[in-house]
Design an enzyme around this catalytic site. Structure first.
Site, mmCIF file in Angstrom:
data_model
loop_
_atom_site.group_PDB
_atom_site.id
_atom_site.type_symbol
_atom_site.label_atom_id
_atom_site.label_comp_id
_atom_site.label_asym_id
_atom_site.label_seq_id
_atom_site.Cartn_x
_atom_site.Cartn_y
_atom_site.Cartn_z
ATOM 1 N N PHE A 150 0.812 -1.219 0.000
ATOM 2 C CA PHE A 150 0.000 0.000 0.000
ATOM 3 C C PHE A 150 0.843 1.267 0.000
ATOM 4 C CE2 PHE A 150 0.846 -0.076 4.573
ATOM 5 C CZ PHE A 150 0.995 1.284 4.857
ATOM 6 N N LYS A 174 -1.137 -7.215 -9.163
ATOM 7 C CA LYS A 174 -2.115 -7.270 -8.065
ATOM 8 C C LYS A 174 -1.676 -6.199 -7.079
ATOM 9 C CE LYS A 174 -3.172 -8.231 -4.397
ATOM 10 N NZ LYS A 174 -3.582 -7.174 -3.402
ATOM 11 N N GLU A 177 -4.924 -3.610 -2.067
ATOM 12 C CA GLU A 177 -6.373 -3.374 -2.068
ATOM 13 C C GLU A 177 -6.731 -2.101 -1.295
ATOM 14 O OE1 GLU A 177 -4.634 -5.588 -0.552
ATOM 15 O OE2 GLU A 177 -5.395 -6.063 1.452
ATOM 16 N N SER A 227 5.343 -6.916 3.283
ATOM 17 C CA SER A 227 5.893 -7.218 4.610
ATOM 18 C C SER A 227 6.655 -8.548 4.587
ATOM 19 C CB SER A 227 4.754 -7.284 5.627
ATOM 20 O OG SER A 227 3.844 -8.292 5.238
ATOM 21 N N CYS A 282 9.525 1.736 3.466
ATOM 22 C CA CYS A 282 10.420 0.615 3.777
ATOM 23 C C CYS A 282 11.839 1.115 3.996
ATOM 24 C CB CYS A 282 10.404 -0.401 2.648
ATOM 25 S SG CYS A 282 11.104 0.255 1.144
ATOM 26 N N GLU A 383 8.989 -4.049 12.978
ATOM 27 C CA GLU A 383 8.854 -2.934 12.033
ATOM 28 C C GLU A 383 7.521 -2.255 12.379
ATOM 29 O OE1 GLU A 383 7.741 -3.812 7.960
ATOM 30 O OE2 GLU A 383 8.932 -2.139 7.239
HETATM 31 P P1 NAD Z 1 1.531 -6.567 2.989
HETATM 32 O O1 NAD Z 1 2.578 -7.618 3.054
HETATM 33 O O2 NAD Z 1 0.422 -6.608 3.973
HETATM 34 O O3 NAD Z 1 0.824 -6.578 1.541
HETATM 35 C C1 NAD Z 1 1.573 -6.595 0.354
HETATM 36 C C2 NAD Z 1 0.762 -7.294 -0.732
HETATM 37 O O4 NAD Z 1 0.499 -8.639 -0.325
HETATM 38 C C3 NAD Z 1 -0.610 -6.642 -0.966
HETATM 39 O O5 NAD Z 1 -0.881 -6.636 -2.345
HETATM 40 C C4 NAD Z 1 -1.564 -7.552 -0.201
HETATM 41 O O6 NAD Z 1 -2.859 -7.604 -0.779
HETATM 42 C C5 NAD Z 1 -0.900 -8.912 -0.303
HETATM 43 N N1 NAD Z 1 -1.184 -9.760 0.860
HETATM 44 C C6 NAD Z 1 -1.441 -9.347 2.134
HETATM 45 N N2 NAD Z 1 -1.649 -10.435 2.929
HETATM 46 C C7 NAD Z 1 -1.490 -11.523 2.146
HETATM 47 C C8 NAD Z 1 -1.574 -12.938 2.403
HETATM 48 N N3 NAD Z 1 -1.846 -13.418 3.627
HETATM 49 N N4 NAD Z 1 -1.354 -13.778 1.378
HETATM 50 C C9 NAD Z 1 -1.078 -13.296 0.140
HETATM 51 N N5 NAD Z 1 -1.002 -11.986 -0.153
HETATM 52 C C10 NAD Z 1 -1.195 -11.112 0.831
HETATM 53 O O7 NAD Z 1 2.291 -5.164 3.034
HETATM 54 P P2 NAD Z 1 1.656 -3.709 3.142
HETATM 55 O O8 NAD Z 1 1.133 -3.514 4.522
HETATM 56 O O9 NAD Z 1 0.770 -3.444 1.997
HETATM 57 O O10 NAD Z 1 2.962 -2.814 2.928
HETATM 58 C C11 NAD Z 1 3.851 -2.468 3.956
HETATM 59 C C12 NAD Z 1 5.013 -3.426 4.022
HETATM 60 O O11 NAD Z 1 5.710 -3.445 2.778
HETATM 61 C C13 NAD Z 1 6.051 -3.001 5.053
HETATM 62 O O12 NAD Z 1 6.496 -4.153 5.729
HETATM 63 C C14 NAD Z 1 7.167 -2.401 4.205
HETATM 64 O O13 NAD Z 1 8.445 -2.436 4.790
HETATM 65 C C15 NAD Z 1 7.102 -3.268 3.007
HETATM 66 N N6 NAD Z 1 7.728 -2.628 1.874
HETATM 67 C C16 NAD Z 1 8.955 -3.077 1.504
HETATM 68 C C17 NAD Z 1 9.627 -2.475 0.464
HETATM 69 C C18 NAD Z 1 10.978 -2.947 0.057
HETATM 70 O O14 NAD Z 1 11.469 -2.478 -0.955
HETATM 71 N N7 NAD Z 1 11.609 -3.855 0.762
HETATM 72 C C19 NAD Z 1 9.032 -1.391 -0.212
HETATM 73 C C20 NAD Z 1 7.762 -0.960 0.183
HETATM 74 C C21 NAD Z 1 7.128 -1.595 1.239
#
Ligand code: NAD
Length: 500
Positions: A150, A174, A177, A227, A282, A383
């Site tokens: 997000f 994808k 959401e 994450s 991140c 985090e």
């Molecule tokens: P998230 O892991 O909750 O979601 C990321 C994606 O995975 C979304 O599209 C979501 O719909 C999907 N998703 C969520 N739960 C899932 C599940 N159980 N099974 C399959 N797919 C699932 O992350 P977020 O809250 O949207 O974003 C924040 C996180 O992203 C933080 O941890 C941040 O550090 C990380 N991030 C990392 C980088 C990097 O370059 N390393 C860059 C941006 C964000």
């Protein structure tokens, strides 16, 4: 409530048919502004089928055609910066200038993709043996998928799809959401730029859509950013289904401040990097390690600056920091601050309970600063992904580096010092994928790759840069002999071919 956010499949909007939707909220007001269709397995399959059908011709399209489309897309993106930034602010909450910065950094990868003809130049060795030449070429994989978080609803998809499609792949995105509209707008602009239908598709949804992409036999590679627990799941599941995977995870980025550093510059940097985008980056700095006796002075300088940050709606030009993405996330961030004292931290600034007049239902939290944080505190170990900065104290440089290297994360890190020798040593000794020297958020430019170490990245390719091109292509080596008409026939030889 405005129109529903629907899928984009085969070059057009496709209404969600699963009957499942998620709410999209304006974080500054807490109001649900629209809803987003969640894809079923069948809808994901339809997107993959559209991408597969498009690959038949896109995979063989000329580099000239691809780059012309990308140049047109770049011009459209440039012209629509403000509009895309406004969409981001409306659903994510970050301030407009920050959203513009996100679009600009995404555009850098489009710039890189516009020059794909240079990156995809093959290699040729002539006369490796008598009349034998060897060429190495790289070819696209087929249908590739991107799953994005997000916090950068435009930039992170642009870390992936410009290079993926420039390499000749077709793409299924994808997006998160929670803020899905920017990705659909990017799809429309790609179409306007002349991208053939089916080359870029967007399916919205949750675990159902993600897991189908991870398992689908026609998806050849998966790029994920999100994450750490989900990155691990994506890496394991997609790998088990025979796919190439790069899965970027979460972070806890440390900034090491040596006693000789310019403390004003270090405090400016710590405040900008910790509280920008409300800490939902991140590459945010979430832990400052003060070395030697400078701790008290540095904390005081950080406090003075942090207290002045203007928090408000992202579309108010006076705001420097916006709200958090959801109320549940805001409450979780607040819980770390509320528990901090009991965990042994000194609470210098407590942002819990903060609100903005006239926007009381927004997902607000103020600035929090925790000092003398023990490494056992949850506020340090997790985090938090909010505007909470932990300051730790270390006696020496060695102690500070050991502390950073003990973290399970290894995304980015920074050192602030005037000592070139110490900075050089830090670059070599620290266990993180991106290092800043007097630079607090060392996000690499588009033509250098982005990626962390340890629990911040699963897979062996970083994202974009040369790694991006390698990830989205596979190598082929062609060995050719064109005999001279005057040559005698080689004859049968069952020995292993030797070059001479
Ligand atoms: P998230 O892991 O909750 O979601 C990321 C994606 O995975 C979304 O599209 C979501 O719909 C999907 N998703 C969520 N739960 C899932 C599940 N159980 N099974 C399959 N797919 C699932 O992350 P977020 O809250 O949207 O974003 C924040 C996180 O992203 C933080 O941890 C941040 O550090 C990380 N991030 C990392 C980088 C990097 O370059 N390393 C860059 C941006 C964000």
């Amino acid at each position: 409530m405005t129109d529903i956010v629907n899928h984009w499949i085969g070059g057009k909007t496709v209404e969600g048919a699963s009957g499942t939707y998620g709410p999209v909220t304006d974080p500054a007001t807490g109001a649900v502004t629209t809803k987003v269709a969640f894809a079923s397995v069948e809808e994901v399959d339809a997107a993959v089928a559209a991408a597969r059908a498009a690959f038949a011709s896109w995979g063989r399209s000329s580099l000239a055609q691809r780059t012309q489309i990308l140049f047109r897309f770049r011009a459209l993106l440039d012209a629509h910066r403000d509009e895309i930034a406004a969409l981001i602010t409306a659903e994510h909450g970050k301030v407009h200038s920050d959203a513009l910065g996100e679009v600009a950094r995404g555009l850098e990868i489009v710039d890189l993709a516009c020059g794909i003809n240079v990156q995809l130049k093959g290699e040729l060795s002539t006369e490796v043996a008598g009349r034998v030449d060897v060429a190495a070429i790289r070819q696209p994989l087929g249908v590739v998928a991107g799953i994005t978080p997000f916090n950068f609803p435009a930039m992170v998809p642009m870390w992936m799809f410009p290079l993926a499609i420039a390499c000749g792949n077709t793409f299924v995105l994808k997006p998160s959401e929670k803020d899905p509209s920017a990705s659909v707008r990017l799809a429309e602009l790609l179409s306007e730029a002349g991208l053939p239908d089916g080359v870029f598709n967007v399916v919205h949804g949750d675990k159902v859509a993600v897991d189908r992409l991870l398992e689908h036999p026609d998806v050849k590679a998966v790029s994920f950013v999100g994450s750490t627990p989900i990155a691990r799941h994506v890496h394991l599941t997609a790998s088990a289904h025979g796919k190439r995977v790069q899965a970027l995870g979460g972070a806890k980025n440390h900034m090491l401040v040596l006693p000789d550093a310019d403390l004003d510059a270090a405090a400016d940097a710590a405040v900008s990097a910790a509280y920008g985008s409300a800490g939902e980056r991140c590459m945010a700095i979430s832990a400052v390690v003060a070395v030697g006796s400078i701790g008290d002075e540095l904390v005081e300088k950080i406090r003075e600056r942090a207290e002045k940050i203007k928090i408000g709606p992202g579309n108010d030009p006076a705001s420097e920091m916006g709200p958090l993405i959801t109320r549940a996330h805001r409450d979780k961030v607040a819980s770390y601050v509320r528990n901090a004292a009991a965990e042994g931290c000194e609470v210098v600034l407590d942002g819990t309970g903060f609100t903005v007049d006239g926007h009381e239902d927004g997902h607000w939290i103020g600035i929090s600063l925790l000092d003398r944080v023990p490494t056992t505190a949850k506020a340090y170990q997790d985090e938090i992904f909010g505007p909470v900065l932990c300051v730790l104290r270390a006696g020496t440089y060695e102690e500070g580096v050991a502390l950073i290297n003990a973290s399970p994360f290894g995304n980015g890190t920074a050192i602030f010092t005037r000592d070139g020798g110490a900075a050089r040593r830090f670059q070599l000794e620290v266990e993180a994928g991106m290092v800043g020297v007097n630079v607090p958020i060392p996000v690499p430019v588009g033509y250098h790759s982005f990626g962390g170490w340890k629990d911040s990245l699963f897979g062996d390719h970083h994202i974009y840069g040369n790694d991006g091109t390698r990830f989205y292509t596979r190598g082929k080596v062609v060995t050719t002999r064109w005999p001279d008409p005057a040559d005698a026939p080689a004859g049968v030889d069952l020995g292993f071919p030797r070059n001479h």
